[in-house]
Write a protein that holds these residues in place. Structure first.
Motif, PDB file in Angstrom:
ATOM      1  N   PHE A  76       0.823  -1.206   0.000  1.00 35.81           N
ATOM      2  CA  PHE A  76       0.000   0.000   0.000  1.00 35.81           C
ATOM      3  C   PHE A  76       0.861   1.262   0.000  1.00 35.81           C
ATOM      4  CE2 PHE A  76      -2.357  -3.420   2.074  1.00 35.81           C
ATOM      5  CZ  PHE A  76      -3.523  -3.430   1.316  1.00 35.81           C
ATOM      6  N   ASP A  77       0.220   2.354  -0.410  1.00 34.15           N
ATOM      7  CA  ASP A  77       0.905   3.652  -0.460  1.00 34.15           C
ATOM      8  C   ASP A  77       0.451   4.604   0.645  1.00 34.15           C
ATOM      9  OD1 ASP A  77       2.426   3.251  -2.939  1.00 34.15           O
ATOM     10  OD2 ASP A  77       0.434   3.113  -3.843  1.00 34.15           O
ATOM     11  N   TYR A  78      -0.801   4.510   1.052  1.00 33.25           N
ATOM     12  CA  TYR A  78      -1.336   5.449   2.043  1.00 33.25           C
ATOM     13  C   TYR A  78      -2.170   4.723   3.097  1.00 33.25           C
ATOM     14  CZ  TYR A  78      -0.070   9.153  -1.234  1.00 33.25           C
ATOM     15  OH  TYR A  78       0.628   9.986  -2.075  1.00 33.25           O
ATOM     16  N   VAL A  79      -2.048   5.229   4.343  1.00 36.06           N
ATOM     17  CA  VAL A  79      -3.002   4.899   5.396  1.00 36.06           C
ATOM     18  C   VAL A  79      -3.978   6.071   5.464  1.00 36.06           C
ATOM     19  CG1 VAL A  79      -3.356   4.495   7.857  1.00 36.06           C
ATOM     20  CG2 VAL A  79      -1.318   3.598   6.731  1.00 36.06           C
ATOM     21  N   ILE A  80      -5.282   5.767   5.478  1.00 36.18           N
ATOM     22  CA  ILE A  80      -6.304   6.822   5.442  1.00 36.18           C
ATOM     23  C   ILE A  80      -7.232   6.642   6.641  1.00 36.18           C
ATOM     24  CG2 ILE A  80      -8.112   7.901   4.067  1.00 36.18           C
ATOM     25  CD1 ILE A  80      -6.760   6.031   1.731  1.00 36.18           C
ATOM     26  N   LEU A  81      -7.196   7.601   7.549  1.00 34.56           N
ATOM     27  CA  LEU A  81      -8.074   7.579   8.717  1.00 34.56           C
ATOM     28  C   LEU A  81      -9.226   8.534   8.453  1.00 34.56           C
ATOM     29  CD1 LEU A  81      -5.342   7.862  11.511  1.00 34.56           C
ATOM     30  CD2 LEU A  81      -6.103   5.813  10.278  1.00 34.56           C
ATOM     31  N   THR A  82     -10.453   8.084   8.681  1.00 33.49           N
ATOM     32  CA  THR A  82     -11.615   8.930   8.423  1.00 33.49           C
ATOM     33  C   THR A  82     -12.639   8.765   9.540  1.00 33.49           C
ATOM     34  OG1 THR A  82     -13.120   7.434   7.259  1.00 33.49           O
ATOM     35  CG2 THR A  82     -11.281   8.336   5.986  1.00 33.49           C
ATOM     36  N   SER A  83     -13.625   9.654   9.515  1.00 34.45           N
ATOM     37  CA  SER A  83     -14.719   9.565  10.484  1.00 34.45           C
ATOM     38  C   SER A  83     -15.571   8.320  10.258  1.00 34.45           C
ATOM     39  CB  SER A  83     -15.598  10.816  10.396  1.00 34.45           C
ATOM     40  OG  SER A  83     -16.135  10.953   9.089  1.00 34.45           O
ATOM     41  N   GLN A  84     -15.392   7.664   9.110  1.00 36.39           N
ATOM     42  CA  GLN A  84     -16.200   6.479   8.795  1.00 36.39           C
ATOM     43  C   GLN A  84     -15.375   5.198   8.744  1.00 36.39           C
ATOM     44  OE1 GLN A  84     -18.608   7.207   5.286  1.00 36.39           O
ATOM     45  NE2 GLN A  84     -19.402   9.155   6.090  1.00 36.39           N
ATOM     46  N   GLY A  85     -14.095   5.261   9.197  1.00 40.70           N
ATOM     47  CA  GLY A  85     -13.298   4.046   9.224  1.00 40.70           C
ATOM     48  C   GLY A  85     -11.871   4.277   8.768  1.00 40.70           C
ATOM     49  N   ARG A  86     -11.054   3.203   8.858  1.00 44.37           N
ATOM     50  CA  ARG A  86      -9.642   3.269   8.473  1.00 44.37           C
ATOM     51  C   ARG A  86      -9.452   2.479   7.177  1.00 44.37           C
ATOM     52  NH1 ARG A  86     -10.097   3.075  13.910  1.00 44.37           N
ATOM     53  NH2 ARG A  86      -8.809   4.541  15.102  1.00 44.37           N
ATOM     54  N   TYR A  87      -8.665   3.046   6.262  1.00 46.32           N
ATOM     55  CA  TYR A  87      -8.491   2.408   4.959  1.00 46.32           C
ATOM     56  C   TYR A  87      -7.021   2.445   4.549  1.00 46.32           C
ATOM     57  CZ  TYR A  87     -13.517   3.260   4.903  1.00 46.32           C
ATOM     58  OH  TYR A  87     -14.838   3.308   5.233  1.00 46.32           O
ATOM     59  N   LEU A  88      -6.715   1.575   3.589  1.00 50.80           N
ATOM     60  CA  LEU A  88      -5.413   1.545   2.938  1.00 50.80           C
ATOM     61  C   LEU A  88      -5.644   1.667   1.442  1.00 50.80           C
ATOM     62  CD1 LEU A  88      -4.247  -1.456   5.050  1.00 50.80           C
ATOM     63  CD2 LEU A  88      -3.028   0.709   5.091  1.00 50.80           C
ATOM     64  N   SER A  89      -4.695   2.336   0.749  1.00 55.58           N
ATOM     65  CA  SER A  89      -4.848   2.459  -0.701  1.00 55.58           C
ATOM     66  C   SER A  89      -3.515   2.241  -1.379  1.00 55.58           C
ATOM     67  CB  SER A  89      -5.398   3.842  -1.063  1.00 55.58           C
ATOM     68  OG  SER A  89      -4.398   4.829  -0.886  1.00 55.58           O
ATOM     69  N   SER A  90      -3.564   1.861  -2.650  1.00 59.01           N
ATOM     70  CA  SER A  90      -2.346   1.671  -3.438  1.00 59.01           C
ATOM     71  C   SER A  90      -2.515   2.352  -4.787  1.00 59.01           C
ATOM     72  CB  SER A  90      -2.071   0.176  -3.651  1.00 59.01           C
ATOM     73  OG  SER A  90      -3.066  -0.395  -4.474  1.00 59.01           O
ATOM     74  N   ALA A  91      -1.392   2.647  -5.410  1.00 59.89           N
ATOM     75  CA  ALA A  91      -1.416   3.350  -6.697  1.00 59.89           C
ATOM     76  C   ALA A  91      -2.052   2.500  -7.791  1.00 59.89           C
ATOM     77  CB  ALA A  91       0.006   3.742  -7.089  1.00 59.89           C
ATOM     78  N   SER A  92      -2.010   1.192  -7.634  1.00 59.00           N
ATOM     79  CA  SER A  92      -2.460   0.299  -8.712  1.00 59.00           C
ATOM     80  C   SER A  92      -3.931  -0.062  -8.650  1.00 59.00           C
ATOM     81  CB  SER A  92      -1.631  -0.993  -8.662  1.00 59.00           C
ATOM     82  OG  SER A  92      -1.799  -1.636  -7.413  1.00 59.00           O
ATOM     83  N   SER A  93      -4.642   0.485  -7.648  1.00 58.40           N
ATOM     84  CA  SER A  93      -6.049   0.084  -7.503  1.00 58.40           C
ATOM     85  C   SER A  93      -6.902   1.285  -7.128  1.00 58.40           C
ATOM     86  CB  SER A  93      -6.178  -0.995  -6.416  1.00 58.40           C
ATOM     87  OG  SER A  93      -7.537  -1.291  -6.172  1.00 58.40           O
ATOM     88  N   SER A  94      -8.150   1.284  -7.610  1.00 59.77           N
ATOM     89  CA  SER A  94      -9.099   2.335  -7.257  1.00 59.77           C
ATOM     90  C   SER A  94     -10.008   1.876  -6.123  1.00 59.77           C
ATOM     91  CB  SER A  94      -9.945   2.720  -8.469  1.00 59.77           C
ATOM     92  OG  SER A  94     -10.674   1.593  -8.934  1.00 59.77           O
ATOM     93  N   VAL A  95      -9.694   0.731  -5.557  1.00 62.31           N
ATOM     94  CA  VAL A  95     -10.483   0.166  -4.456  1.00 62.31           C
ATOM     95  C   VAL A  95      -9.671   0.271  -3.171  1.00 62.31           C
ATOM     96  CG1 VAL A  95     -11.594  -1.915  -3.556  1.00 62.31           C
ATOM     97  CG2 VAL A  95     -11.697  -1.408  -6.004  1.00 62.31           C
ATOM     98  N   PHE A  96     -10.329   0.673  -2.096  1.00 63.82           N
ATOM     99  CA  PHE A  96      -9.681   0.751  -0.789  1.00 63.82           C
ATOM    100  C   PHE A  96      -9.730  -0.606  -0.085  1.00 63.82           C
ATOM    101  CE2 PHE A  96     -11.417   5.003  -1.637  1.00 63.82           C
ATOM    102  CZ  PHE A  96     -10.275   5.784  -1.472  1.00 63.82           C
ATOM    103  N   THR A  97      -8.827  -0.780   0.873  1.00 67.52           N
ATOM    104  CA  THR A  97      -8.859  -1.950   1.750  1.00 67.52           C
ATOM    105  C   THR A  97      -9.112  -1.457   3.170  1.00 67.52           C
ATOM    106  OG1 THR A  97      -7.305  -3.188   0.376  1.00 67.52           O
ATOM    107  CG2 THR A  97      -7.519  -3.880   2.685  1.00 67.52           C
ATOM    108  N   HIS A  98     -10.092  -2.027   3.828  1.00 70.34           N
ATOM    109  CA  HIS A  98     -10.406  -1.616   5.193  1.00 70.34           C
ATOM    110  C   HIS A  98      -9.233  -1.975   6.111  1.00 70.34           C
ATOM    111  CE1 HIS A  98     -12.477  -1.169   9.031  1.00 70.34           C
ATOM    112  NE2 HIS A  98     -13.446  -0.541   8.377  1.00 70.34           N
ATOM    113  N   GLY A  99      -8.800  -1.027   6.933  1.00 70.28           N
ATOM    114  CA  GLY A  99      -7.580  -1.216   7.725  1.00 70.28           C
ATOM    115  C   GLY A  99      -7.706  -2.227   8.831  1.00 70.28           C
ATOM    116  N   GLU A 100      -8.932  -2.577   9.232  1.00 68.05           N
ATOM    117  CA  GLU A 100      -9.106  -3.550  10.313  1.00 68.05           C
ATOM    118  C   GLU A 100      -9.619  -4.887   9.788  1.00 68.05           C
ATOM    119  OE1 GLU A 100     -10.553  -1.283  14.138  1.00 68.05           O
ATOM    120  OE2 GLU A 100     -11.303  -0.220  12.364  1.00 68.05           O
TER     121      GLU A 100
END
Length: 577
Positions: free
Chosen positions: A49-73
């Motif tokens: 992954f490239d980024y950890v994304i913390l939000t008011s609606q949950g934690r996510y991970l993202s990568s440059a090769s995909s437009s889909v997030f992965t839930h961090g938990e």
């Protein structure tokens, strides 16, 4: 996905988002620490992954090769399609920044403060942050930001917003999070979401972080103190004398530093090593008093500095022999012909042959502490010399203030001078929450002790304590200069370190605290006083913005000696034998 893509692929219903570039933060924190900080699934492979994304609606991970997030938990996929996305919601702020160049980034909307944006880039272990706020932050309680490694460095108005700039020392920030088991990681976000304002909720969290870090450093410094105390019992630890010329230094001054160590051991409650050190100090008496260097010349200033850690009314009374019969105490006695206990007169030292203000103040404090009668002329000299207070040998203005604070608090009718001293100290506070322009940790420790001696227990003391703990190791280098000495140069031949004062030229020697005995002791004393959350009620910004007294503005010891310390003493009519 880039950061812009991330914002376009998340719904505007998210009230806050903070993201971190994994590559950038990996250089500062291990994968395990990052997973703990961001409360991620322990099995996640951050390499993917490239980024950890913390939000008011949950934690996510993202990568440059995909437009889909992965839930961090749960590690389940997540995606959003729609025009009502975060990018559009914050377009009016985003145009100010090259969003995709950030190593960390945040947007949020607070019901009380409105929309906010945070833009961060990393360099050399520091996070350079800019918050786009609706207005300039008040900076109330900003001294507490030191506890998490954050420092405000100013800002500018821009298109109806205020660009507030901060520097975050990430090693301290992460360490603070670790100490608190990452229980307050959201507080950092809340601080920015509230446009850099510290409310009672954030005050509580920052105070807890500060209190814990001060306590941890206090214990560490206590160990350093015991270590140096043990070492000076087993070998001679002398300060270093740096003569005006040449590169060679000479060991000189092994007794006075022990007085500081003994006082610090006593006040911090150490009972294993302290009795032995005190016995050793007492055994070094010479004709009932003490010297700077073992078996050298006993002086009033050195004896008083040693006596700060002892209960010896007889020795305190014996200091009367240095009284000049008019106003104050000579630093030492002198004679043309050699005589025990007296310095051989040297015309280069003729400025030494006069009453010394800080020495007199210290002896007044000592004698009053022992319940002894004090000559009224000495007390009056302390009062009269307040505005020009300095010393022929003390190289730090805050050390002089510490001494004066102790004297004034024991003298009747000095309430106005006590208040003036307190205000002068407070108004010398630097923007980085330190005191002084040289030897800043030592200056801050002496200054904190002066304020505490005056009965002040407010925000500035905790501000100084936090500066001290953040810089303790860096300035624990054996190069602090608590003392100086000077010789009048009458022949005009000057090749080394000199100062010019009131028409005199003087060769200047410096005395370094080689083994950090004074440094460690003063830090231990300054950290020993615990400031409570209810003590933190005032603004420090007015002190920072005030014009400091010139005695605190010298950039070096040499400048201080030339501009302040020697000025009251270099006058016509110095005694010539």
């Amino acid at each position: 996905m880039t950061i812009s893509d991330i914002l376009r692929n998340l719904p505007e219903s998210i009230t806050w988002l903070v993201l971190f570039e994994i590559k950038g933060f990996r250089a500062i924190a291990s994968d395990d620490v990052m997973k703990d900080m961001y409360f991620l699934n322990k099995s996640v492979e951050l390499d993917k992954f490239d980024y950890v994304i913390l939000t008011s609606q949950g934690r996510y991970l993202s990568s440059a090769s995909s437009s889909v997030f992965t839930h961090g938990e749960t590690l389940e996929p997540y995606s959003f399609q729609g025009e009502n996305n975060l990018f559009n919601a914050y377009a009016d702020l985003l145009h100010n920044y090259e969003v995709n160049d950030a190593q960390s980034f945040a947007v949020a909307i607070d019901p009380d403060f409105g929309k906010v944006l945070l833009y961060i880039q990393l360099k050399d272990g520091l996070a350079h942050s800019e918050g786009l706020f609706t207005s300039r932050p008040t900076q109330f309680l900003y001294e507490l930001l030191q506890s998490v490694g954050v420092r405000y460095i100013g800002g500018v108005q821009h298109e109806g917003h205020f660009r507030a700039k901060y520097i975050n020392r990430l090693s301290v920030h992460i360490s603070s999070g670790t100490i608190n088991d990452y229980s307050r990681t959201d507080n950092c976000n809340v601080f920015f979401f509230r446009h850099g304002q510290i409310d009672e909720f954030l005050k509580s969290g920052l105070f807890t972080a500060a209190d814990k870090r001060i306590e941890i450093t206090r214990r560490m410094v206590s160990n350093d103190l015991k270590e140096v105390a043990t070492k000076c019992l087993n070998e001679k630890l002398a300060m270093s004398w740096l003569p005006p010329t040449g590169d060679e230094t000479f060991p000189f001054g092994d007794l006075v530093p022990k007085g500081y160590v003994n006082r610090a051991l006593k006040e911090t409650g150490e009972q294993d090593i302290q009795p032995a050190l005190e016995r050793d100090i007492i055994s070094k008496k010479l004709r009932g008093l003490w010297t700077f260097e073992t078996d050298d010349l006993e002086t009033s200033i050195d004896s008083a500095l040693v006596l700060q850690s002892l209960t010896d009314a007889g020795a305190a009374r014996q200091l009367d022999q240095f009284f000049d019969g008019e106003k104050g105490l000579y630093p030492q006695l002198w004679a043309v012909d050699p005589k025990p206990g007296e310095m051989i007169y040297d015309p280069r030292k003729r400025h030494w042959c006069q009453a010394d203000a800080a020495t007199t103040a210290l002896v007044v404090a000592l004698q009053k502490r022992h319940g002894l009668a004090v000559d009224a002329r000495m007390e009056q000299y302390v009062r009269n010399s307040f505005d020009t207070r300095s010393d022929l040998y003390l190289a730090n203005p805050y050390m002089v203030d510490w001494i004066y604070a102790q004297a004034l608090m024991r003298m009747d009718g000095t309430e106005q001078l006590r208040e003036q001293l307190k205000q002068e100290l407070l108004q010398s506070l630097n923007a980085d929450f330190s005191f002084g322009q040289f030897d800043k940790v030592l200056s801050s420790a002496f200054g904190a002790m002066a304020l505490l001696a005056l009965g002040y227990r407010g925000n500035v003391v905790m501000a100084l304590q936090l500066f001290i703990i953040n810089n303790y190791h860096r300035e624990k280098n054996g190069k602090n200069v608590p003392y100086y000495s000077s010789l009048i140069n009458d022949d005009g031949h000057t090749e080394g370190r000199t100062v010019k004062v009131n028409g005199y030229t003087l060769d200047l020697s410096l005395h370094e605290d080689t083994y950090n005995m004074i440094y460690i002791s003063m830090v231990a004393l300054a950290l020993n006083e615990r400031i409570g959350i209810n003590d933190l009620t005032e603004e420090t910004l007015p002190y920072i913005e005030a014009i400091a007294h010139p005695r605190y503005t010298a950039a070096t010891v040499k400048e201080y000696v030339e501009q302040v310390a020697l000025v009251p003493y270099m006058k016509p009519g110095l005694p010539l034998q």
